[in-house]
Design a protein around this motif. Sequence first.
Motif, PDB file in Angstrom:
ATOM      1  N   ILE A 124       0.854  -1.140  -0.046  1.00  0.00           N
ATOM      2  CA  ILE A 124       0.183   0.037   0.018  1.00  0.00           C
ATOM      3  C   ILE A 124       0.957   1.301  -0.037  1.00  0.00           C
ATOM      4  O   ILE A 124       1.616   1.404   0.954  1.00  0.00           O
ATOM      5  N   THR A 125       0.921   2.138  -1.074  1.00  0.00           N
ATOM      6  CA  THR A 125       1.654   3.201  -1.257  1.00  0.00           C
ATOM      7  C   THR A 125       0.957   4.619  -1.619  1.00  0.00           C
ATOM      8  O   THR A 125       0.030   4.488  -2.426  1.00  0.00           O
ATOM      9  N   ASN A 126       1.476   5.742  -1.211  1.00  0.00           N
ATOM     10  CA  ASN A 126       1.187   6.881  -1.890  1.00  0.00           C
ATOM     11  C   ASN A 126      -0.326   7.217  -1.632  1.00  0.00           C
ATOM     12  O   ASN A 126      -1.367   7.449  -2.498  1.00  0.00           O
ATOM     13  N   LEU A 127      -0.673   7.345  -0.389  1.00  0.00           N
ATOM     14  CA  LEU A 127      -2.104   7.956   0.053  1.00  0.00           C
ATOM     15  C   LEU A 127      -2.014   9.252   0.828  1.00  0.00           C
ATOM     16  O   LEU A 127      -1.060   9.507   1.525  1.00  0.00           O
ATOM     17  N   TYR A 128      -2.848  10.129   0.343  1.00  0.00           N
ATOM     18  CA  TYR A 128      -2.876  11.565   0.711  1.00  0.00           C
ATOM     19  C   TYR A 128      -4.114  11.978   1.074  1.00  0.00           C
ATOM     20  O   TYR A 128      -5.039  12.068   0.223  1.00  0.00           O
ATOM     21  N   GLY A 129      -4.240  12.538   2.184  1.00  0.00           N
ATOM     22  CA  GLY A 129      -5.571  13.232   2.833  1.00  0.00           C
ATOM     23  C   GLY A 129      -5.662  14.566   1.878  1.00  0.00           C
ATOM     24  O   GLY A 129      -4.895  15.204   1.652  1.00  0.00           O
ATOM     25  N   GLY A 130      -6.959  14.811   1.654  1.00  0.00           N
ATOM     26  CA  GLY A 130      -7.276  16.163   1.244  1.00  0.00           C
ATOM     27  C   GLY A 130      -7.028  17.023   1.940  1.00  0.00           C
ATOM     28  O   GLY A 130      -6.800  17.127   3.366  1.00  0.00           O
ATOM     29  N   ALA A 131      -6.673  18.345   1.318  1.00  0.00           N
ATOM     30  CA  ALA A 131      -6.217  19.603   2.132  1.00  0.00           C
ATOM     31  C   ALA A 131      -7.666  20.360   2.627  1.00  0.00           C
ATOM     32  O   ALA A 131      -8.674  20.416   1.819  1.00  0.00           O
ATOM     33  N   GLY A 132      -7.511  20.464   4.119  1.00  0.00           N
ATOM     34  CA  GLY A 132      -8.559  21.438   4.530  1.00  0.00           C
ATOM     35  C   GLY A 132      -8.536  22.947   3.936  1.00  0.00           C
ATOM     36  O   GLY A 132      -7.562  23.249   3.811  1.00  0.00           O
ATOM     37  N   ASN A 133      -9.560  23.464   3.556  1.00  0.00           N
ATOM     38  CA  ASN A 133      -9.419  25.078   3.276  1.00  0.00           C
ATOM     39  C   ASN A 133      -9.085  25.877   4.029  1.00  0.00           C
ATOM     40  O   ASN A 133      -9.636  25.950   5.319  1.00  0.00           O
ATOM     41  N   THR A 134      -8.298  26.766   3.646  1.00  0.00           N
ATOM     42  CA  THR A 134      -7.556  27.764   4.726  1.00  0.00           C
ATOM     43  C   THR A 134      -8.116  29.026   4.744  1.00  0.00           C
ATOM     44  O   THR A 134      -7.529  30.070   5.324  1.00  0.00           O
ATOM     45  N   ASP A 142      -7.101  12.676   7.001  1.00  0.00           N
ATOM     46  CA  ASP A 142      -6.238  11.509   7.540  1.00  0.00           C
ATOM     47  C   ASP A 142      -6.040  10.700   6.252  1.00  0.00           C
ATOM     48  O   ASP A 142      -6.476  10.666   5.471  1.00  0.00           O
ATOM     49  N   ALA A 143      -4.782  10.153   6.415  1.00  0.00           N
ATOM     50  CA  ALA A 143      -4.066   8.896   5.430  1.00  0.00           C
ATOM     51  C   ALA A 143      -3.843   7.911   6.080  1.00  0.00           C
ATOM     52  O   ALA A 143      -2.931   7.978   7.262  1.00  0.00           O
ATOM     53  N   SER A 144      -4.324   6.748   6.005  1.00  0.00           N
ATOM     54  CA  SER A 144      -3.979   5.526   6.491  1.00  0.00           C
ATOM     55  C   SER A 144      -3.970   4.470   5.583  1.00  0.00           C
ATOM     56  O   SER A 144      -4.783   4.036   4.775  1.00  0.00           O
ATOM     57  N   GLY A 145      -2.818   3.352   5.959  1.00  0.00           N
ATOM     58  CA  GLY A 145      -2.815   2.289   5.088  1.00  0.00           C
ATOM     59  C   GLY A 145      -3.888   1.062   5.328  1.00  0.00           C
ATOM     60  O   GLY A 145      -4.531   0.775   4.405  1.00  0.00           O
ATOM     61  N   VAL A 146      -3.816   0.761   6.392  1.00  0.00           N
ATOM     62  CA  VAL A 146      -4.879  -0.247   7.011  1.00  0.00           C
ATOM     63  C   VAL A 146      -5.761   0.287   8.272  1.00  0.00           C
ATOM     64  O   VAL A 146      -5.130   0.417   9.169  1.00  0.00           O
ATOM     65  N   THR A 147      -6.855   0.464   8.386  1.00  0.00           N
ATOM     66  CA  THR A 147      -7.673   0.494   9.163  1.00  0.00           C
ATOM     67  C   THR A 147      -8.772  -0.557   9.742  1.00  0.00           C
ATOM     68  O   THR A 147      -9.421  -1.080   8.604  1.00  0.00           O
ATOM     69  N   VAL A 148      -8.777  -0.903  10.904  1.00  0.00           N
ATOM     70  CA  VAL A 148      -9.444  -1.786  11.356  1.00  0.00           C
ATOM     71  C   VAL A 148     -10.469  -1.800  12.576  1.00  0.00           C
ATOM     72  O   VAL A 148      -9.810  -1.057  13.527  1.00  0.00           O
ATOM     73  N   ILE A 149     -11.668  -1.598  12.361  1.00  0.00           N
ATOM     74  CA  ILE A 149     -12.580  -1.352  13.481  1.00  0.00           C
ATOM     75  C   ILE A 149     -13.502  -2.435  13.914  1.00  0.00           C
ATOM     76  O   ILE A 149     -14.266  -2.892  12.910  1.00  0.00           O
ATOM     77  N   PHE A 162      -0.482 -10.141   7.903  1.00  0.00           N
ATOM     78  CA  PHE A 162       0.638 -10.807   7.738  1.00  0.00           C
ATOM     79  C   PHE A 162       1.372 -10.037   6.553  1.00  0.00           C
ATOM     80  O   PHE A 162       0.940  -9.702   5.564  1.00  0.00           O
ATOM     81  N   ASN A 163       2.746 -10.037   6.527  1.00  0.00           N
ATOM     82  CA  ASN A 163       3.680  -9.263   5.543  1.00  0.00           C
ATOM     83  C   ASN A 163       3.000  -8.317   4.521  1.00  0.00           C
ATOM     84  O   ASN A 163       2.864  -8.625   3.430  1.00  0.00           O
ATOM     85  N   THR A 164       2.491  -7.148   5.145  1.00  0.00           N
ATOM     86  CA  THR A 164       1.994  -6.083   4.328  1.00  0.00           C
ATOM     87  C   THR A 164       2.782  -4.862   4.767  1.00  0.00           C
ATOM     88  O   THR A 164       3.458  -4.770   5.626  1.00  0.00           O
ATOM     89  N   THR A 165       3.131  -4.200   3.522  1.00  0.00           N
ATOM     90  CA  THR A 165       4.023  -3.204   3.613  1.00  0.00           C
ATOM     91  C   THR A 165       3.129  -1.817   3.246  1.00  0.00           C
ATOM     92  O   THR A 165       2.496  -1.836   2.379  1.00  0.00           O
ATOM     93  N   VAL A 166       3.426  -0.657   4.042  1.00  0.00           N
ATOM     94  CA  VAL A 166       2.667   0.504   3.914  1.00  0.00           C
ATOM     95  C   VAL A 166       3.737   1.679   4.013  1.00  0.00           C
ATOM     96  O   VAL A 166       4.501   1.834   4.736  1.00  0.00           O
ATOM     97  N   SER A 167       3.627   2.530   2.870  1.00  0.00           N
ATOM     98  CA  SER A 167       4.450   3.516   2.703  1.00  0.00           C
ATOM     99  C   SER A 167       3.680   4.697   2.216  1.00  0.00           C
ATOM    100  O   SER A 167       3.018   4.851   1.236  1.00  0.00           O
ATOM    101  N   ASP A 168       4.621   5.855   2.561  1.00  0.00           N
ATOM    102  CA  ASP A 168       4.341   7.264   1.830  1.00  0.00           C
ATOM    103  C   ASP A 168       2.668   7.565   2.162  1.00  0.00           C
ATOM    104  O   ASP A 168       1.865   7.534   1.034  1.00  0.00           O
ATOM    105  N   CYS A 169       2.446   7.619   3.223  1.00  0.00           N
ATOM    106  CA  CYS A 169       0.900   8.212   3.728  1.00  0.00           C
ATOM    107  C   CYS A 169       1.007   9.465   4.232  1.00  0.00           C
ATOM    108  O   CYS A 169       1.829   9.615   5.189  1.00  0.00           O
ATOM    109  N   MET A 170       0.433  10.513   3.793  1.00  0.00           N
ATOM    110  CA  MET A 170       0.340  11.928   4.290  1.00  0.00           C
ATOM    111  C   MET A 170      -0.955  12.566   4.465  1.00  0.00           C
ATOM    112  O   MET A 170      -1.751  12.546   3.451  1.00  0.00           O
ATOM    113  N   GLY A 171      -1.286  12.727   5.721  1.00  0.00           N
ATOM    114  CA  GLY A 171      -2.388  13.557   5.939  1.00  0.00           C
ATOM    115  C   GLY A 171      -2.511  14.955   5.744  1.00  0.00           C
ATOM    116  O   GLY A 171      -1.344  15.454   5.684  1.00  0.00           O
TER     117      GLY A 171
END
Length: 280
Positions: free
Chosen positions: A234-244, A257-264, A271-280
């Motif tokens: 799971i790569t390159n996840l980007y949360g949207g920008a709040g308007n300023t 927010d940006a999240s690779g895996v969310t479990v609720i 197992f053996n899951t890679t997550v990279s480049d998540c930016m909120g």
Amino acid sequence: SYGTPDAGGIYAEGCSGLEIRNCNLDVYAIQWNPDLGADGFSTYGIMLTDCETGTLGLVIDGVIINSVIGGPGENGDFHVTPNGGDGGDAIGVELTNCRELQLRDITVLNVESGPGGSGCFRSGGHGGNGGNAFGMLIYQCEYLQIENCFVQSVQAGSGSNGIYDHYDGGDGGHAVAYRLEQCELIDAETLIVNHIVGGNGGATIQGDKSGNGGDASGIYIIGSLVTSLSNGLITNLYGGAGNTTNDGSSQIGNGGDASGVTVISTICELFNTTVSDCMG
């Protein structure tokens, strides 16, 4: 639960033993709602509802889905409604109340939900929210096997602008590669995710609040039982920008927010899951 999309590629309801194999679906189904201030139409690639198992179960195998585009919300109108409509959702694969599913070698590309419509420029109005975008949306299904699936470029719609005093900017939509809700016995292996982007929030002009950015999620599982996830990337996840936008009295929007895996509320093994480049 998520509403009925208005345009798409393959739709089936109440079928038994359905198999969808070796298809290329170029949906390109963007639609405008002609009603002023109305919500945008939604779009899907494949939608299955209330389908039962046959001899081989339900099978979707070797399918490529490209360019699923939700419609934009319409702008507000002085004579109808001053508020902008919400953008339409976009869904690559939607499965609801199906049993014994086998999903193999599925590719979902370029899913984009619609932006919200603007508030009325004559009277003022709230901005519409951006639509939500899903690579796969699976709801109340049992006995799932998901293997070798690839979701890339899922973009949620942006919220639109609120116009004049006390009218808010719309929130950006959420973008999710795989969402599973209230499912049982899920075995997911080799799920690949790349470039998932939440929608940006809309501005307010002398209003109360600018719009929040939408969340970006790779795999989102809620209220499900006995889930196994393995060998994911799971790569390159980007949360949207709040308007300023802020005129001194307005509240600025929060970023998504940006999240690779969310479990609720789910029993899950990972197992053996890679997550990279998540930016909120």
